[in-house]
Design a protein around this motif. Structure first.
Motif, PDB file in Angstrom:
ATOM      1  N   LYS A 127       3.733   8.163  -2.573  1.00 54.47           N
ATOM      2  CA  LYS A 127       2.679   8.244  -3.591  1.00 54.47           C
ATOM      3  C   LYS A 127       1.664   9.269  -3.105  1.00 54.47           C
ATOM      4  O   LYS A 127       1.059   9.088  -2.047  1.00 54.47           O
ATOM      5  CB  LYS A 127       2.021   6.879  -3.799  1.00 54.47           C
ATOM      6  N   ASP A 129      -1.763  11.204  -3.323  1.00 56.31           N
ATOM      7  CA  ASP A 129      -3.142  11.127  -3.798  1.00 56.31           C
ATOM      8  C   ASP A 129      -3.724  12.529  -3.663  1.00 56.31           C
ATOM      9  O   ASP A 129      -4.123  12.949  -2.568  1.00 56.31           O
ATOM     10  CB  ASP A 129      -3.936  10.107  -2.981  1.00 56.31           C
ATOM     11  N   LYS A 130      -3.737  13.266  -4.769  1.00 56.30           N
ATOM     12  CA  LYS A 130      -4.192  14.654  -4.735  1.00 56.30           C
ATOM     13  C   LYS A 130      -5.674  14.767  -4.405  1.00 56.30           C
ATOM     14  O   LYS A 130      -6.103  15.740  -3.787  1.00 56.30           O
ATOM     15  CB  LYS A 130      -3.883  15.343  -6.067  1.00 56.30           C
ATOM     16  N   SER A 131      -6.463  13.779  -4.800  1.00 60.00           N
ATOM     17  CA  SER A 131      -7.900  13.849  -4.538  1.00 60.00           C
ATOM     18  C   SER A 131      -8.215  13.760  -3.044  1.00 60.00           C
ATOM     19  O   SER A 131      -9.172  14.352  -2.562  1.00 60.00           O
ATOM     20  CB  SER A 131      -8.646  12.752  -5.300  1.00 60.00           C
ATOM     21  N   LYS A 132      -7.394  13.013  -2.317  1.00 61.36           N
ATOM     22  CA  LYS A 132      -7.597  12.868  -0.871  1.00 61.36           C
ATOM     23  C   LYS A 132      -6.620  13.719  -0.063  1.00 61.36           C
ATOM     24  O   LYS A 132      -6.657  13.728   1.159  1.00 61.36           O
ATOM     25  CB  LYS A 132      -7.431  11.400  -0.460  1.00 61.36           C
ATOM     26  N   ASN A 133      -5.679  14.388  -0.775  1.00 61.85           N
ATOM     27  CA  ASN A 133      -4.654  15.199  -0.138  1.00 61.85           C
ATOM     28  C   ASN A 133      -3.858  14.384   0.891  1.00 61.85           C
ATOM     29  O   ASN A 133      -3.651  14.808   2.026  1.00 61.85           O
ATOM     30  CB  ASN A 133      -5.254  16.446   0.502  1.00 61.85           C
ATOM     31  N   THR A 134      -3.440  13.175   0.460  1.00 54.89           N
ATOM     32  CA  THR A 134      -2.672  12.288   1.340  1.00 54.89           C
ATOM     33  C   THR A 134      -1.411  11.806   0.639  1.00 54.89           C
ATOM     34  O   THR A 134      -1.299  11.839  -0.586  1.00 54.89           O
ATOM     35  CB  THR A 134      -3.497  11.040   1.743  1.00 54.89           C
ATOM     36  N   ASN A 136       0.994   8.358   0.747  1.00 51.94           N
ATOM     37  CA  ASN A 136       1.179   6.991   1.217  1.00 51.94           C
ATOM     38  C   ASN A 136       2.555   6.509   0.780  1.00 51.94           C
ATOM     39  O   ASN A 136       3.139   7.041  -0.156  1.00 51.94           O
ATOM     40  CB  ASN A 136       0.099   6.074   0.624  1.00 51.94           C
ATOM     41  N   GLU A 138       4.851   3.510  -0.802  1.00 45.82           N
ATOM     42  CA  GLU A 138       4.842   2.293  -1.621  1.00 45.82           C
ATOM     43  C   GLU A 138       6.169   1.578  -1.400  1.00 45.82           C
ATOM     44  O   GLU A 138       7.204   2.041  -1.848  1.00 45.82           O
ATOM     45  CB  GLU A 138       4.653   2.632  -3.102  1.00 45.82           C
TER      46      GLU A 138
END
Length: 156
Positions: A127, A129-134, A136, A138
């Motif tokens: 998954k 997360d483009k806003s945090k550039n991470t 993860n 699932e």
């Protein structure tokens, strides 16, 4: 990894190298939705696309998808009806760990006596997360948006 190499690594029965689709009987016209036309499908499987594969022992690849929260139902259906293996978590997603489902149909024999359909199912657990550039992982399959099911018409 190209499809031929994938099958060589995962199946000891692959013996054909460099198969070209030019040998396919041109009088045999196949329907792209392979499960619906030549086998049985599940109502939760959504047909996405079909493509002809060139210069491979794979002739056609039909792609389907199923929502993550319905993936267990479809997995059980594919295991029961086609002998596909259990989905297992490996590294970054789910797959059938090289235990493919399979079915045959008289129309496939018109192409080649060794032509059959092979079924696999998989999903990425990544998954982004483009806003945090991470990225993860699932692990809960119900929270994965879609699983992919492929049906490949191959000559072995």
């Amino acid at each position: 990894m190209n499809s031929i190499l994938k099958y060589i690594l995962l199946s000891s029965t692959v013996l054909i190298f460099g198969f070209s689709n030019k040998f396919v009987n041109s009088k045999t016209e196949l329907k792209c939705n392979l499960l619906e036309a030549y086998a049985i499908t599940h109502k939760e499987l959504e047909f996405v696309k079909c493509e002809e594969v060139k210069n491979s022992q794979i002739i056609y690849r039909a792609t389907y998808r199923v929502r993550g929260n319905k993936s267990k139902i479809v997995e059980d259906f594919l295991k029961e009806n086609y002998g596909m293996g259990n989905l297992k978590w490996a590294c970054c997603g789910w797959d059938n760990a090289g235990v493919y489902g399979q079915f045959e149909h008289p129309e496939f024999e018109k192409i080649d006596p060794y032509c059959s359909a092979v079924i696999s199912m998989f999903a990425s657990g990544e998954k982004i997360d483009k806003s945090k550039n991470t990225i993860n992982l699932e692990h809960d399959r119900d929270k994965i948006e879609y699983f992919t099911v492929t049906v490949e018409l191959i000559i072995t």
